[in-house]
Design a protein around this motif. Sequence first.
Motif, mmCIF file in Angstrom:
data_model
loop_
_atom_site.group_PDB
_atom_site.id
_atom_site.type_symbol
_atom_site.label_atom_id
_atom_site.label_comp_id
_atom_site.label_asym_id
_atom_site.label_seq_id
_atom_site.Cartn_x
_atom_site.Cartn_y
_atom_site.Cartn_z
ATOM 1 N N HIS A 29 -105.067 45.201 28.688
ATOM 2 C CA HIS A 29 -104.847 45.104 27.305
ATOM 3 C C HIS A 29 -105.803 44.087 26.843
ATOM 4 N N ARG A 30 -106.215 42.877 27.435
ATOM 5 C CA ARG A 30 -107.265 42.030 27.057
ATOM 6 C C ARG A 30 -108.493 42.736 26.927
ATOM 7 N N ASP A 31 -108.825 43.598 27.894
ATOM 8 C CA ASP A 31 -110.137 44.275 27.825
ATOM 9 C C ASP A 31 -110.280 45.126 26.706
ATOM 10 N N ALA A 32 -109.229 45.982 26.346
ATOM 11 C CA ALA A 32 -109.104 46.918 25.260
ATOM 12 C C ALA A 32 -109.309 46.033 24.034
ATOM 13 N N LEU A 33 -108.328 44.973 24.059
ATOM 14 C CA LEU A 33 -108.579 44.322 22.517
ATOM 15 C C LEU A 33 -109.901 43.299 22.425
ATOM 16 N N GLN A 34 -110.540 42.786 23.502
ATOM 17 C CA GLN A 34 -111.618 42.384 23.389
ATOM 18 C C GLN A 34 -112.569 43.239 22.842
ATOM 19 N N LEU A 35 -112.805 44.419 23.464
ATOM 20 C CA LEU A 35 -114.022 45.438 23.043
ATOM 21 C C LEU A 35 -113.905 45.824 21.852
ATOM 22 N N ALA A 36 -112.460 45.879 21.171
ATOM 23 C CA ALA A 36 -112.449 46.335 19.747
ATOM 24 C C ALA A 36 -112.790 45.274 18.946
ATOM 25 N N VAL A 37 -112.503 44.019 19.238
ATOM 26 C CA VAL A 37 -112.847 42.892 18.517
ATOM 27 C C VAL A 37 -114.543 42.862 18.355
ATOM 28 N N ASP A 38 -114.961 42.749 19.860
ATOM 29 C CA ASP A 38 -116.539 42.588 20.010
ATOM 30 C C ASP A 38 -117.333 43.549 18.919
ATOM 31 N N LYS A 39 -116.641 44.978 19.044
ATOM 32 C CA LYS A 39 -117.311 46.012 18.535
ATOM 33 C C LYS A 39 -117.386 46.056 16.714
ATOM 34 N N SER A 40 -116.141 45.313 16.310
ATOM 35 C CA SER A 40 -115.849 45.362 14.890
ATOM 36 C C SER A 40 -116.718 44.405 14.170
ATOM 37 N N GLY A 41 -116.903 43.245 14.948
ATOM 38 C CA GLY A 41 -117.438 42.205 14.298
ATOM 39 C C GLY A 41 -116.469 41.212 13.737
ATOM 40 N N TYR A 42 -115.256 41.243 14.015
ATOM 41 C CA TYR A 42 -114.187 40.574 13.910
ATOM 42 C C TYR A 42 -114.409 39.087 13.960
ATOM 43 N N GLY A 43 -114.355 38.287 13.217
ATOM 44 C CA GLY A 43 -114.342 36.847 13.288
ATOM 45 C C GLY A 43 -115.929 36.455 13.022
ATOM 46 N N LYS A 44 -116.824 37.319 13.275
ATOM 47 C CA LYS A 44 -118.358 37.028 13.082
ATOM 48 C C LYS A 44 -118.834 37.430 11.814
ATOM 49 N N MET A 45 -118.253 38.551 11.206
ATOM 50 C CA MET A 45 -118.963 39.069 9.869
ATOM 51 C C MET A 45 -117.802 38.856 8.763
ATOM 52 N N GLN A 46 -118.367 38.665 7.616
ATOM 53 C CA GLN A 46 -117.606 38.428 6.546
ATOM 54 C C GLN A 46 -117.542 39.751 5.807
ATOM 55 N N LEU A 47 -116.064 40.056 5.392
ATOM 56 C CA LEU A 47 -115.777 41.235 4.838
ATOM 57 C C LEU A 47 -115.939 41.207 3.223
ATOM 58 N N SER A 48 -115.903 42.238 2.795
ATOM 59 C CA SER A 48 -116.232 42.567 1.127
ATOM 60 C C SER A 48 -115.003 42.014 0.457
ATOM 61 N N GLU A 49 -115.247 41.496 -0.856
ATOM 62 C CA GLU A 49 -114.014 40.730 -1.351
ATOM 63 C C GLU A 49 -112.931 41.817 -1.504
ATOM 64 N N GLY A 50 -111.909 41.405 -1.301
ATOM 65 C CA GLY A 50 -110.698 42.352 -1.519
ATOM 66 C C GLY A 50 -110.460 42.990 -0.260
ATOM 67 N N ARG A 51 -111.082 42.783 0.908
ATOM 68 C CA ARG A 51 -110.573 43.467 2.089
ATOM 69 C C ARG A 51 -109.960 42.362 3.265
ATOM 70 N N ALA A 52 -109.356 42.940 4.210
ATOM 71 C CA ALA A 52 -108.681 42.106 5.174
ATOM 72 C C ALA A 52 -108.782 42.935 6.563
ATOM 73 N N TRP A 53 -108.754 41.984 7.576
ATOM 74 C CA TRP A 53 -108.769 42.351 9.059
ATOM 75 C C TRP A 53 -107.175 42.741 9.313
ATOM 76 N N GLY A 54 -107.059 43.934 10.133
ATOM 77 C CA GLY A 54 -105.667 43.837 10.755
ATOM 78 C C GLY A 54 -105.815 44.343 12.109
ATOM 79 N N VAL A 55 -104.860 43.887 12.954
ATOM 80 C CA VAL A 55 -104.927 44.066 14.493
ATOM 81 C C VAL A 55 -103.746 44.559 15.110
ATOM 82 N N ALA A 56 -103.625 45.374 15.984
ATOM 83 C CA ALA A 56 -102.521 45.688 16.792
ATOM 84 C C ALA A 56 -103.183 46.371 18.140
ATOM 85 N N VAL A 57 -102.477 46.212 19.135
ATOM 86 C CA VAL A 57 -102.434 46.728 20.623
ATOM 87 C C VAL A 57 -101.329 47.060 21.042
ATOM 88 N N HIS A 58 -101.385 48.540 21.900
ATOM 89 C CA HIS A 58 -100.302 49.085 22.297
ATOM 90 C C HIS A 58 -100.480 49.717 23.664
#
Length: 748
Positions: free
Chosen positions: A586-615
């Motif tokens: 679970h950790r590896d899958a989530l970390q991979l998605a986070v790293d490849k998405s730019g989550y927490g590192k890049m600024q999203l366009s105005e009016g957009r937001a991140w959403g996260v889920a793992v299952h």
Amino acid sequence: MFPNMDHKELPRALQHIMERGRSTTVHAMPRRSFLKLAGTLGLAVGIFPDLAVAQSSDADAAAASLKPTEQPSAFVHIAPNGEVTVTINRLEFGQGVQTALPMILAEELDADWNLVRSQLGTNDMAYVDPLFGMHLTGGSNTIKNSFTQYRELGARVRAMLLAAAATRWNVEASTLRTEAGAVLASDGRKLGYGELAETAMALPVPQKIALKDPKDFRIIGQPTRRLDAQAKSSGQQSFGIDFKLPGQLTAVVARPPVFGARIATLDDSAARAVKGVKAVLRVPLDRGAEGVAVVADGYWQASQGRDALKVEWDTSAVEKVDSERQLAHYREMATRPGPRQFDSDMVPLETAPLKLEAEFVFPYLAHAAMEPLNCTVRLADDRAEIWMGSQSAGPDAAAAATALGLKPEQVVLNVQMSGGGFGRRFSSTYDTVIEACEIAKAARSAGLNAPIRTLWSREDDMRGGYYRPLHLHRARIGFDNQGKVLAWDHSIVGQSILTGTVFEQFMVKNGIDAATTEGMRAPYPLPMRLTVHHPKDNVPVLWWRSVGSTHTAYVMETLLDDIARATDQDPVAYRMQLFGDQHIRHRDALQLAVDKSGYGKMQLSEGRAWGVAVHESFSSVIAYVVEASVADGQPKLHRVTAGVHCNLAVNPLTVEAQVQGAAIMGLSMCLAGSAITLKDGVVEQSNFSDYTVARITDVPEFDIHIVPSAEPPTGMGEPGLPPLAPAFANAIARLTGKPLRQLPFNLT
């Protein structure tokens, strides 16, 4: 498609079904005639499953010690030109197994991939799931359960070919090697597999073989285009609905508007007068209902005949479900005590520093496959042959035999390519095949000695088929300021899909259907008390792609986000903390998605937001990081980054395609209009005009990444669906400040 199952728990009832479904599809011929034919066809492993093993007594002994699922004879045919045709022990309905299974076998066979072909099987016992012991395409188990099986099949055929070459060259087989569809000697001599076919046919089938070290794989793990891609993209692929025999007639059925209703009065005179109509037949239908089958030269004539029928239906003896009343009843049931799945020790809710209460509503969902249901039956006095897209060829054939009054061995079911299914092509009542057999039987009694193809329209299936059950969840949660859950009191109300089926005795325990609760709590260490109620409603329900996880993942992953927001924690960090050191995948899958998405590192366009889920479902873990927005009151999904942990990816392109397809199906659950509702017992939706599925304009950009692994593969047909909707919902909640508690989304 089908609930998670442990093969060790399979009851004798399933084995009994398979024995009833056993069929002998090949008849013996004189040895000389067979060898003559084998010399023409090459290595006929697969054309004659009962005869293709070597003809010596040693070969007979070796073959007898192998299970039908281990016999190369049922699975591989090598033609004189070197083409290798691999028979698939499953239904191909879009998940890519008609390429992935041949890849596995071809790897150990050292086949030339350019010469590999594939075909679908029958209800022969060779094609049962090697672990479950029954014909089954479901539960995302094809690659998981048949990985070793198809490797060993390929290795056995390779050993036979090596032995054939060694005999011809009078050398030790150990001095030879194979490569790209040929056997090579150290001195440069070379023989193609097609050249060795006849000799190899006369050699024993080895029991013990050596398999490759995964580091030597050259086909497995490589992105590989699908064998059926050209036929499908060019419109040349034949599906079950396209199948046609000489003299074939087509049947359509007038079905009651309320489930289980019967005919009160029938005037079929106008229908019989329609040109091309051959017969109008009263036939029994699923769930005790009765219908009228119109048999004609073709679908158009049969449909015109059906439209001309004058039928009054007797609905007095059946319940008429109404969605509004049903939901009110479910809400009342959720407050009652009942059987419990979990009953953890936990603090009194009222003592928790922070509290959260939530109610979730998930509607009935249709399978909505692009190819509607169909089944063709050719009936004779002492046998029947069937062509259909079946997820359970053996049980379907056994049900057909019972309906037709035949012995199981007198029925052959030929599995056809299907345009989707998502669980609908394995009904627990075998309604499709039984209905088609009842019509064929009635037509024959009426003097029509012709093959009968029964076709469902999309409206037939959407209004008279089976559905993912409606579910209501109610949660009361207490937690502290650090987000530690102290108490979680939860109720689920929904129909059981397994009660009354052969799976009930080992998947319904303490009155709780395991398919309803799968995906609750795990992998999170939460103190939970889970109460489950299974009302009995007159709406037919069935497994639907990813089964219980379609709703449990949504509940768990949105509530965890709620807790993270309430305690001002990052949702990724909060999940990582809950995983601890126990859930590395679970950790590896989530970390991979986070790293490849730019989550927490890049600024999203105005009016957009991140959403996260793992299952995790079907032994695979999928993590999504999504970008979403709200425009004019409508949610919009823009980008999906996936981290996938399915252990060894046999074909990364198939994994990517399955994640995309499952995610789009998960997206469809969120869109307005994606619900089946009932009024006075009648389903209100009938086609894509009033039942929403995602269109191309709804589809986001996908970026899919697979965690590297050499461990045996896990399931991939369904795991991509469950976390999509909660990831989307979590992004919308961060934009609006309001959690979404029902599907489809309603932002008003």
